[in-house]
Design a protein around this motif. Sequence first.
Motif, PDB file in Angstrom:
ATOM      1  N   GLY A 189      33.467  31.869  44.154  1.00  0.00           N
ATOM      2  CA  GLY A 189      33.857  30.849  45.123  1.00  0.00           C
ATOM      3  C   GLY A 189      32.644  30.183  45.724  1.00  0.00           C
ATOM      4  N   TYR A 190      32.931  29.187  46.558  1.00  0.00           N
ATOM      5  CA  TYR A 190      31.871  28.315  47.090  1.00  0.00           C
ATOM      6  C   TYR A 190      31.917  28.279  48.606  1.00  0.00           C
ATOM      7  N   THR A 191      32.502  29.331  49.211  1.00  0.00           N
ATOM      8  CA  THR A 191      32.688  29.342  50.667  1.00  0.00           C
ATOM      9  C   THR A 191      31.936  30.467  51.351  1.00  0.00           C
ATOM     10  N   GLY A 192      31.504  31.473  50.606  1.00  0.00           N
ATOM     11  CA  GLY A 192      30.885  32.657  51.195  1.00  0.00           C
ATOM     12  C   GLY A 192      31.883  33.735  51.537  1.00  0.00           C
ATOM     13  N   GLU A 193      33.173  33.387  51.563  1.00  0.00           N
ATOM     14  CA  GLU A 193      34.212  34.362  51.861  1.00  0.00           C
ATOM     15  C   GLU A 193      34.599  35.137  50.608  1.00  0.00           C
ATOM     16  N   HIS A 194      35.262  36.271  50.812  1.00  0.00           N
ATOM     17  CA  HIS A 194      35.885  36.960  49.692  1.00  0.00           C
ATOM     18  C   HIS A 194      36.873  35.984  49.070  1.00  0.00           C
ATOM     19  N   GLY A 195      36.795  35.811  47.752  1.00  0.00           N
ATOM     20  CA  GLY A 195      37.678  34.826  47.154  1.00  0.00           C
ATOM     21  C   GLY A 195      37.728  34.906  45.648  1.00  0.00           C
ATOM     22  N   TYR A 196      38.625  34.084  45.103  1.00  0.00           N
ATOM     23  CA  TYR A 196      38.885  34.067  43.666  1.00  0.00           C
ATOM     24  C   TYR A 196      39.012  32.626  43.194  1.00  0.00           C
ATOM     25  N   GLU A 197      38.650  32.405  41.949  1.00  0.00           N
ATOM     26  CA  GLU A 197      38.916  31.134  41.298  1.00  0.00           C
ATOM     27  C   GLU A 197      39.820  31.405  40.106  1.00  0.00           C
ATOM     28  N   LEU A 198      40.960  30.719  40.071  1.00  0.00           N
ATOM     29  CA  LEU A 198      41.976  30.917  39.054  1.00  0.00           C
ATOM     30  C   LEU A 198      41.976  29.731  38.106  1.00  0.00           C
TER      31      LEU A 198
END
Length: 362
Positions: A189-198
């Motif tokens: 991801g591009y936010t710095g948060e825990h995240g996912y790209e689907l």
Amino acid sequence: MGDAELLQGPLNAVHTEFGATFAPFGGWSMPVSYAGTVAEHNATRTSVGLFDVSHLGKALVKGPGAKDFVNSALTNDLDKVGPGKAQYTLCCVDNGGVLDDIIAYYVSEDEIFLVPNAANTAAVVAKLQAAAPDGITVTNQHREYAVLAVQGPRSAEVVGALGLPTDMEYMAFADAEFEGIPVRVCRTGYTGEHGYELLPPWDRAERVFRALQAQGAELAGLGARDTLRTEMGYPLHGQDLSLDISPLEARVGWAIGWGKDAFWGKDALTAQKSAGVKRTLLGLKAVGRGVLRAHLTVKRGDDVVGETTSGTFSPTLKVGIALALLDSAAGLKPGDRVEVDVRGRSLECEVVRPPFVDVRTK
């Protein structure tokens, strides 16, 4: 480029349905916001935001030795990772400038999937195609896959509710299915948060998008994506990285495999590393009231010491922030004060080393 010439992603009708405002970005018509950039930014930092970033490029490098070929071209070292991992890397030119920054998915020794930036996809694909040896194909798959970014503290809950995998390391990916739809899930991801790209197929992305929203993901647009990435100090190609701004100047030298035998731009970057850079990308945080933008002059006293490359208002810190290329000769370090010329008004700023926001303790 007029509105009629802008490319559209697979979900533009859905964004219109939910009241998005649009703006051109990288040749594409992009949703800027739905409920307002600050609200979408805060939802991502505190809960979960859903971004459609299907404008991002996609390219497939396939054939015997595909990994070795990509490794000889792009800067980072794929031998440091392995199948099932993604890696941030750079496509450089001979003088060390950056044609693009890219996420490379290591599928197998014979298959590497690339996600470049929208406006640079054709150029990256053409450069790889021109260099590819016999037996290796480089295919532009820009419109074959959508990219949906689910970002924030609740991202695992939302993605997991669709039966998709979430228990993976940062920069790892897995191929799965949602209601018969193939989806590649990556912990990026591009936010710095825990995240996912689907990454679902382009023409089946709407079903996945609506399912994520139904789980409580807040729709977020390009405006929040920019404020979030700026708070983290993540560079945007074309502003903080470019053909004229090298990886070393932009402080992404960590994405260079210096020990590799070859990669595009290696000689120039090795020379620059040895000589030292003449300017460095650092952060500026406004001390007083004012919003920082790109291409503003930075001064210390009467001396011009740099220029901003990105700037915005930080919804988290509630102050103006910017990334700026600062002259190495000025000897500026975190904590020093400079002045930025904002439409003829001098705005005092503190030099900081990004990220501006520590997402672990906010």
